[in-house]
Design a protein around this motif. Structure first.
Motif, PDB file in Angstrom:
ATOM      1  N   ASP A  92      67.756  49.321  60.677  1.00  0.00           N
ATOM      2  CA  ASP A  92      68.118  48.317  59.669  1.00  0.00           C
ATOM      3  C   ASP A  92      68.263  48.922  58.278  1.00  0.00           C
ATOM      4  O   ASP A  92      68.577  48.200  57.325  1.00  0.00           O
ATOM      5  CB  ASP A  92      67.085  47.192  59.637  1.00  0.00           C
ATOM      6  N   LEU A  93      68.057  50.227  58.142  1.00  0.00           N
ATOM      7  CA  LEU A  93      68.238  50.872  56.842  1.00  0.00           C
ATOM      8  C   LEU A  93      69.714  51.185  56.603  1.00  0.00           C
ATOM      9  O   LEU A  93      70.455  51.478  57.543  1.00  0.00           O
ATOM     10  CB  LEU A  93      67.419  52.161  56.758  1.00  0.00           C
ATOM     11  N   VAL A  94      70.113  51.132  55.342  1.00  0.00           N
ATOM     12  CA  VAL A  94      71.487  51.455  54.949  1.00  0.00           C
ATOM     13  C   VAL A  94      71.446  52.701  54.066  1.00  0.00           C
ATOM     14  O   VAL A  94      70.680  52.755  53.095  1.00  0.00           O
ATOM     15  CB  VAL A  94      72.140  50.287  54.193  1.00  0.00           C
ATOM     16  N   ALA A  95      72.249  53.703  54.421  1.00  0.00           N
ATOM     17  CA  ALA A  95      72.269  54.969  53.686  1.00  0.00           C
ATOM     18  C   ALA A  95      73.451  55.004  52.725  1.00  0.00           C
ATOM     19  O   ALA A  95      74.585  54.687  53.106  1.00  0.00           O
ATOM     20  CB  ALA A  95      72.346  56.143  54.649  1.00  0.00           C
ATOM     21  N   HIS A  96      73.173  55.408  51.487  1.00  0.00           N
ATOM     22  CA  HIS A  96      74.213  55.625  50.481  1.00  0.00           C
ATOM     23  C   HIS A  96      74.151  57.097  50.082  1.00  0.00           C
ATOM     24  O   HIS A  96      73.099  57.584  49.653  1.00  0.00           O
ATOM     25  CB  HIS A  96      73.983  54.747  49.256  1.00  0.00           C
ATOM     26  N   ILE A  97      75.264  57.798  50.205  1.00  0.00           N
ATOM     27  CA  ILE A  97      75.328  59.223  49.861  1.00  0.00           C
ATOM     28  C   ILE A  97      75.876  59.355  48.446  1.00  0.00           C
ATOM     29  O   ILE A  97      77.010  58.979  48.164  1.00  0.00           O
ATOM     30  CB  ILE A  97      76.212  59.979  50.861  1.00  0.00           C
ATOM     31  N   LEU A  98      75.040  59.893  47.548  1.00  0.00           N
ATOM     32  CA  LEU A  98      75.391  60.007  46.132  1.00  0.00           C
ATOM     33  C   LEU A  98      75.403  61.475  45.709  1.00  0.00           C
ATOM     34  O   LEU A  98      74.798  62.337  46.364  1.00  0.00           O
ATOM     35  CB  LEU A  98      74.391  59.232  45.270  1.00  0.00           C
ATOM     36  N   SER A  99      76.066  61.744  44.597  1.00  0.00           N
ATOM     37  CA  SER A  99      76.119  63.116  44.075  1.00  0.00           C
ATOM     38  C   SER A  99      74.985  63.402  43.104  1.00  0.00           C
ATOM     39  O   SER A  99      74.824  64.540  42.652  1.00  0.00           O
ATOM     40  CB  SER A  99      77.460  63.360  43.385  1.00  0.00           C
ATOM     41  N   ALA A 100      74.181  62.397  42.773  1.00  0.00           N
ATOM     42  CA  ALA A 100      73.028  62.558  41.878  1.00  0.00           C
ATOM     43  C   ALA A 100      72.030  61.458  42.200  1.00  0.00           C
ATOM     44  O   ALA A 100      72.416  60.387  42.690  1.00  0.00           O
ATOM     45  CB  ALA A 100      73.449  62.482  40.415  1.00  0.00           C
TER      46      ALA A 100
END
Length: 234
Positions: A92-100
């Protein structure tokens, strides 16, 4: 572009070991002023170097060889029953890939260090420490923010290499022990390697006699860099 063979190496003086109270450690590190390209960083990782902030380093202790570089060959990895339960528990977790790292990352890091690592050399946490350790990424560093609804519960810092991902550090909310978020961060990065068609997840140093660093062999098969060769343990 600097070639790995041309890099200047520096050695520290002996200093107290972070893992064994009765031992001294020594470290070699790459000239921090050197321009390190992605291919050279990848080659250094294959040779057992790790990144911390803007430093690439490798243990070089005179009387101890306990720190052994490790990596998971992701196409051969088969999760254990416990690891499959962890994946299911966190679907149920949502991953967001960020540059910082975003604004919520440091408060989570502070909570993690205060809750889990009061006996470590990163305690007490500070924003300057966080910035120098995790905020100084490379152009290929990704900050994976895991959300439970609107709440940030974990961050995995990972570097993209030519032949894999390098798991730099994962921190998480200690109020969710049943989720095993540290384990999930590694499993997520293994899956991410599959998505990117990268063969390895580099996990850092395995230390057999240190409980905090022994967990890496829970991910099987594992490869260990011994006598300049990667040897696979099943």
């Amino acid at each position: 572009m600097t070639d790995a063979q041309q890099l200047k190496l520096y050695a520290t003086h002996p200093h107290p070991c972070s893992y064994f109270a009765d031992r001294e450690a020594k470290t070699i590190f790459i000239d921090p002023e050197a321009k390190i390209s992605g291919p050279v960083y990848s080659e250094l990782s294959r040779r057992g170097f790790r990144r911390s902030g803007n430093h690439l380093y490798r243990p070089d202790c005179d009387a101890c060889k306990a720190c052994i570089a490790s990596r998971v060959p992701v196409t051969l990895f088969r999760p254990s029953r416990t690891q499959r339960r962890v994946e299911k528990r966190n679907n149920d977790l949502v991953a967001h890939i960020l540059s910082a790292p975003n604004a919520d990352a440091y408060p989570l890091y502070e909570k993690y260090i205060n809750g889990r690592h009061r006996d470590g050399d990163m305690y007490p946490p500070s924003k300057d420490q966080f910035d120098s350790f995790l905020g100084l990424g490379t152009e290929d560093t990704q900050y994976v923010h895991f959300y439970l609804g609107d709440a940030l519960v974990a961050v995995a810092v990972t570097d993209v290499l030519n032949d894999g991902l390098s798991a730099i550090y994962t921190f998480y909310d200690p109020e969710y022990p049943q989720r095993s978020l540290g384990v999930y961060g590694i499993l997520w990065q293994i899956a991410r390697c599959h998505d990117l068609a990268l063969p390895y997840l580099y996990l850092g140093y395995w230390i057999r006699d240190c409980q905090k660093m022994r967990y890496k062999t829970d991910y099987k098969p594992i490869e260990l860099l011994m006598s300049d060769r990667w040897l696979r343990l099943t």
